[in-house]
Design an enzyme around this catalytic site. Structure first.
Site, short mmCIF file in Angstrom:
data_model
loop_
_atom_site.label_atom_id
_atom_site.label_comp_id
_atom_site.label_asym_id
_atom_site.label_seq_id
_atom_site.Cartn_x
_atom_site.Cartn_y
_atom_site.Cartn_z
N GLU A 38 60.63 83.37 -69.19
CA GLU A 38 60.77 84.30 -70.32
C GLU A 38 59.82 83.94 -71.47
OE1 GLU A 38 62.15 86.93 -69.91
OE2 GLU A 38 63.81 86.70 -68.50
N ASN A 41 58.94 86.35 -77.33
CA ASN A 41 59.68 87.38 -78.05
C ASN A 41 61.05 87.69 -77.48
OD1 ASN A 41 57.96 88.25 -80.38
ND2 ASN A 41 56.48 88.22 -78.71
#
Length: 413
Positions: A38, A41
């Site tokens: 991931e 943001n």
């Protein structure tokens, strides 16, 4: 006047009682981490969920959120730069974060808690069987681990893992929890079943927002103020290359996020078009909702005409070849291009923030479909008080039939 003899166990129980008394007044630490692939943001989004959980926990105890150091992210591809164990203070204002919920950096946690030890890691996972009877309900249970554990035992019986690049960190216990629901549903479990003073939630993105886009969400989001040196560099760039200052752009800003309460439509923005054009993995995935370079330039030119703006600021992860092509088709374009020395100081994360800050101040912004980078710019513009029509715009795929524009999540104070 007491003539009886002290018995060792009496002394021990007295010491233990005192110790229990002291420790019951001590902080409890909540640490967390996110699935490695991931990006920056989405991780900011998970922070909002964890802050919400800590607020719930603090109703019954002194919980503190430990900020997971940044590092080794997929998008941070600059070579020859050390990009691990980066504290939050390099990207965000800690005093601003603390105005919303008590937070500390990981190294402060090590100093306060007596060493790089975490007592309990809870690895969050989805239920192996999915939703039972197709019914969605909030629940959490200790379960066997679905995926292979990213932790292994050392010779002393402690667990070792990634731990943000702090290889000296050890953990006493690792358990898998199947969880389905909002972040705060973990609070009763953490309060009643866990006696550890330090608990880490791994794969924290598994749990959802408590109240997405509600007042609590926005308080936490507003407290995520970018570090001052990054904002200043962004402002310097705006003034120098884009003829843009807060005064001219009618943007009211305050160092203290609790004092910013701008009406939507009050900000005019700098005389340039802000563009976020996501390439790399978004094109590799052959996504329908992402335009070709040619399609993107066509849209940018038509927007410049429509908004009567002759400057364009572009934030993009395009490679050198695409950048050269972009520059050829769009000579009006400017980008924030740090020197190697700048990059070493700012890191890829700092450069991304400066890009977002400049896009957030543009008179008109257009982003990329379902990109969290663009979403964070939407929120920043919402906080600054831009007219929604100038913010919630995205590029459409060249042959996209129904090009739905992003949702306006209205700020709540």
């Amino acid at each position: 006047g007491h003539t009886g003899t002290w018995r060792p166990h009496t002394l021990l129980s007295l010491i233990l009682t005192c110790f229990k008394d002291i420790t019951s007044k001590l902080d409890q630490y909540l640490l967390y981490d996110v699935n490695p692939p991931e990006g920056f943001n989405l991780r900011r989004d998970v922070y909002i969920r964890m802050a919400s959980l800590v607020k719930t926990l603090r109703r019954h105890g002194d919980w503190v959120l430990v900020l997971p150091p940044w590092g080794r992210l997929y998008h941070w591809q600059s070579p020859d730069i050390h990009q691990t164990r980066i504290p939050w203070g390099e990207f965000f204002s800690l005093t601003s974060l603390q105005g919303n919920v008590p937070v500390i950096e990981y190294e402060e946690f090590i100093a306060e808690s007596g060493g790089p030890f975490i007592e309990q890691v809870l690895v969050l996972q989805n239920y192996a069987e999915g939703w039972t009877d197709g019914k969605w309900e909030e629940k959490v249970n200790e379960r066997p681990c679905v995926e292979r554990l990213m932790y292994s035992k050392d010779k002393q019986g402690y667990y070792r893992g990634w731990f943000w690049g702090y290889e000296e960190t050890r953990c006493v216990n690792v358990t898998c929890l199947s969880a389905q629901g909002h972040a705060s549903m973990l609070a009763p479990l953490l309060q009643n079943n866990i006696t550890s003073t330090s608990v880490m939630l791994d794969r924290a993105e598994t749990v959802l927002h408590d109240h997405y886009a509600g007042k609590d969400y926005w308080n936490t989001r507003r407290s995520m103020v970018f570090a001052k040196h990054l904002r200043l560099l962004g402002d310097e760039f705006r003034a120098k290359y884009l003829n843009s200052t807060d005064e001219q752009d009618q943007i009211v800003y305050n160092e203290d996020w609790t004092l910013i309460k701008n009406k939507l439509g009050s900000a005019r923005g700098g005389p340039y078009l802000g563009v976020h054009l996501r390439r790399k993995d978004f094109i590799w995935d052959h996504r329908e909702d992402v335009p070709s370079l040619k399609g993107a330039v066509k849209k940018i030119m038509s927007l410049m005409k429509k908004t009567k703006l002759d400057r364009v600021f572009v934030a993009t992860d395009a490679d050198d070849e695409e950048l050269a092509e972009l520059k050829r088709m769009l000579p009006e374009m400017t980008r924030f291009e740090p020197t190697w020395e700048d990059l070493e100081l700012l890191k890829d994360g700092g450069v991304a923030i400066i890009d977002q800050w400049i896009c957030a101040h543009a008179r008109f912004f257009i982003g990329t479909s379902v990109s969290t980078f663009s979403f964070r710019i939407h929120e920043e513009r919402e906080i600054l008080g831009f007219e929604p029509k100038t913010t919630y715009n995205r590029f459409c795929g060249d042959s996209e039939k129904e090009c739905e524009q992003p949702t306006h999540w209205k700020i709540v104070y």
